[in-house]
Design a protein around this motif. Structure first.
Motif, PDB file in Angstrom:
ATOM      1  N   LYS A   1     -15.263   0.690   7.665  1.00  0.00           N
ATOM      2  CA  LYS A   1     -14.697  -0.368   7.681  1.00  0.00           C
ATOM      3  C   LYS A   1     -15.672  -1.441   7.209  1.00  0.00           C
ATOM      4  N   VAL A   2     -15.370  -2.210   6.555  1.00  0.00           N
ATOM      5  CA  VAL A   2     -16.167  -2.842   5.933  1.00  0.00           C
ATOM      6  C   VAL A   2     -15.441  -4.994   5.961  1.00  0.00           C
ATOM      7  N   ARG A   3     -16.570  -5.405   6.460  1.00  0.00           N
ATOM      8  CA  ARG A   3     -16.308  -7.169   6.795  1.00  0.00           C
ATOM      9  C   ARG A   3     -15.774  -7.596   5.219  1.00  0.00           C
TER      10      ARG A   3
ATOM     11  N   GLN B   1      -6.911 -16.364   6.549  1.00  0.00           N
ATOM     12  CA  GLN B   1      -7.336 -14.973   6.203  1.00  0.00           C
ATOM     13  C   GLN B   1      -6.445 -13.169   7.646  1.00  0.00           C
ATOM     14  N   VAL B   2      -5.629 -12.351   6.853  1.00  0.00           N
ATOM     15  CA  VAL B   2      -5.173 -11.671   7.264  1.00  0.00           C
ATOM     16  C   VAL B   2      -5.484 -10.517   8.228  1.00  0.00           C
ATOM     17  N   LEU B   3      -6.720 -10.654   6.832  1.00  0.00           N
ATOM     18  CA  LEU B   3      -7.678  -8.825   7.071  1.00  0.00           C
ATOM     19  C   LEU B   3      -8.503  -9.197   6.805  1.00  0.00           C
ATOM     20  N   ARG B   4      -8.716  -9.247   8.050  1.00  0.00           N
ATOM     21  CA  ARG B   4     -10.554  -9.490   8.215  1.00  0.00           C
ATOM     22  C   ARG B   4     -11.692  -8.317   7.804  1.00  0.00           C
ATOM     23  N   GLU B   5     -11.318  -6.823   7.161  1.00  0.00           N
ATOM     24  CA  GLU B   5     -11.508  -5.950   7.155  1.00  0.00           C
ATOM     25  C   GLU B   5     -11.028  -4.520   6.769  1.00  0.00           C
TER      26      GLU B   5
ATOM     27  N   ARG C   1      -4.654  -9.740  -2.433  1.00  0.00           N
ATOM     28  CA  ARG C   1      -4.217  -8.938  -1.777  1.00  0.00           C
ATOM     29  C   ARG C   1      -5.072  -8.180  -2.127  1.00  0.00           C
ATOM     30  N   VAL C   2      -5.569  -6.547  -1.393  1.00  0.00           N
ATOM     31  CA  VAL C   2      -6.141  -5.509  -1.464  1.00  0.00           C
ATOM     32  C   VAL C   2      -6.735  -5.566  -2.800  1.00  0.00           C
ATOM     33  N   SER C   3      -6.135  -5.121  -3.081  1.00  0.00           N
ATOM     34  CA  SER C   3      -5.467  -4.592  -4.555  1.00  0.00           C
ATOM     35  C   SER C   3      -6.223  -5.208  -5.237  1.00  0.00           C
ATOM     36  N   GLY C   4      -6.553  -6.563  -5.521  1.00  0.00           N
ATOM     37  CA  GLY C   4      -7.022  -7.605  -5.825  1.00  0.00           C
ATOM     38  C   GLY C   4      -8.638  -8.072  -5.411  1.00  0.00           C
ATOM     39  N   LEU C   5      -8.969  -6.784  -4.653  1.00  0.00           N
ATOM     40  CA  LEU C   5     -10.754  -7.388  -4.331  1.00  0.00           C
ATOM     41  C   LEU C   5     -11.826  -6.834  -5.556  1.00  0.00           C
TER      42      LEU C   5
ATOM     43  N   LEU D   1      -9.152   1.860   0.371  1.00  0.00           N
ATOM     44  CA  LEU D   1      -8.378   2.783   1.161  1.00  0.00           C
ATOM     45  C   LEU D   1      -7.377   1.818   2.110  1.00  0.00           C
ATOM     46  N   ASN D   2      -7.275   1.184   2.293  1.00  0.00           N
ATOM     47  CA  ASN D   2      -5.998   0.388   3.013  1.00  0.00           C
ATOM     48  C   ASN D   2      -4.527   0.606   2.177  1.00  0.00           C
ATOM     49  N   ALA D   3      -3.784   1.247   2.602  1.00  0.00           N
ATOM     50  CA  ALA D   3      -2.750   1.598   2.026  1.00  0.00           C
ATOM     51  C   ALA D   3      -1.766   0.631   1.570  1.00  0.00           C
ATOM     52  N   ARG D   4      -1.595  -0.515   3.035  1.00  0.00           N
ATOM     53  CA  ARG D   4      -1.224  -2.010   3.096  1.00  0.00           C
ATOM     54  C   ARG D   4      -1.343  -2.828   2.356  1.00  0.00           C
ATOM     55  N   MET D   5      -0.922  -3.356   1.834  1.00  0.00           N
ATOM     56  CA  MET D   5      -1.452  -4.361   0.454  1.00  0.00           C
ATOM     57  C   MET D   5      -1.184  -5.433   1.331  1.00  0.00           C
ATOM     58  N   ARG D   6      -2.414  -6.419   2.501  1.00  0.00           N
ATOM     59  CA  ARG D   6      -1.955  -7.343   2.719  1.00  0.00           C
ATOM     60  C   ARG D   6      -2.594  -9.017   1.990  1.00  0.00           C
TER      61      ARG D   6
END
Length: 160
Positions: A85-87, A106-110, A138-142, A151-156
């Protein structure tokens, strides 16, 4: 062991039997508070064995004095991918915050990533300065890389 200023630890993984060891809490604290934190790769020397590359997997703290009381270390192979897990580090101030009085949530911090040990980043930096009111990232936009798989399955979302 604790009276002598050391803390108990277990070194396991990479096809070897678990080994009980003792570690210096000052060195472990330096690792945990470094930029890469618990994802730092370091050498562990155990008597009678060659030095092993390892990283901190888990740690326990005494709740009242907040002192380290136990560490779990995992041997790693430098040629095998790891899940860590990475910040997520936010850069900039969103337009929606500056001009419209919004609040950045910021809903997802890592995020969990998979990569070779040498490719583990200290953090994933994301520029949020172009986010306007009610927009999200979203995580997909990182930022993506050829060497890192997110690997995050949910795109918070990160929302303003």
């Amino acid at each position: 062991m604790r009276v002598a200023g050391k803390i108990p630890a277990v070194l396991y993984g990479s096809g070897h039997q678990p080994v009980a060891i003792e570690v210096d809490p000052k060195q472990i604290s330096r690792i945990l508070f470094s930029e890469s934190g618990h994802n730092t790769i370091f050498d562990v020397e155990v008597a009678g064995q060659p030095a092993a590359k390892a990283m901190i997997v888990d740690w326990q703290r005494e709740p009242i004095k907040d002192q380290l009381i136990h560490i779990d270390l995992k041997r790693i192979a430098l040629d095998k991918a790891l899940r860590v897990k990475v910040r997520v580090k936010l850069l900039g101030i969103p337009i929606g915050v500056k001009t419209a009085g919004g609040i950045l949530d910021q809903v997802l911090r890592e995020v969990e990533i998979e990569c070779l040990p040498a490719d583990i980043p200290a953090n994933i930096a994301v520029d949020v300065s172009n986010l306007e009111m009610f927009q999200s990232l979203r995580v997909s936009g990182l930022p993506q890389s050829d060497t890192i798989k997110i690997l995050n399955a949910r795109m918070r979302p990160l929302r303003t």
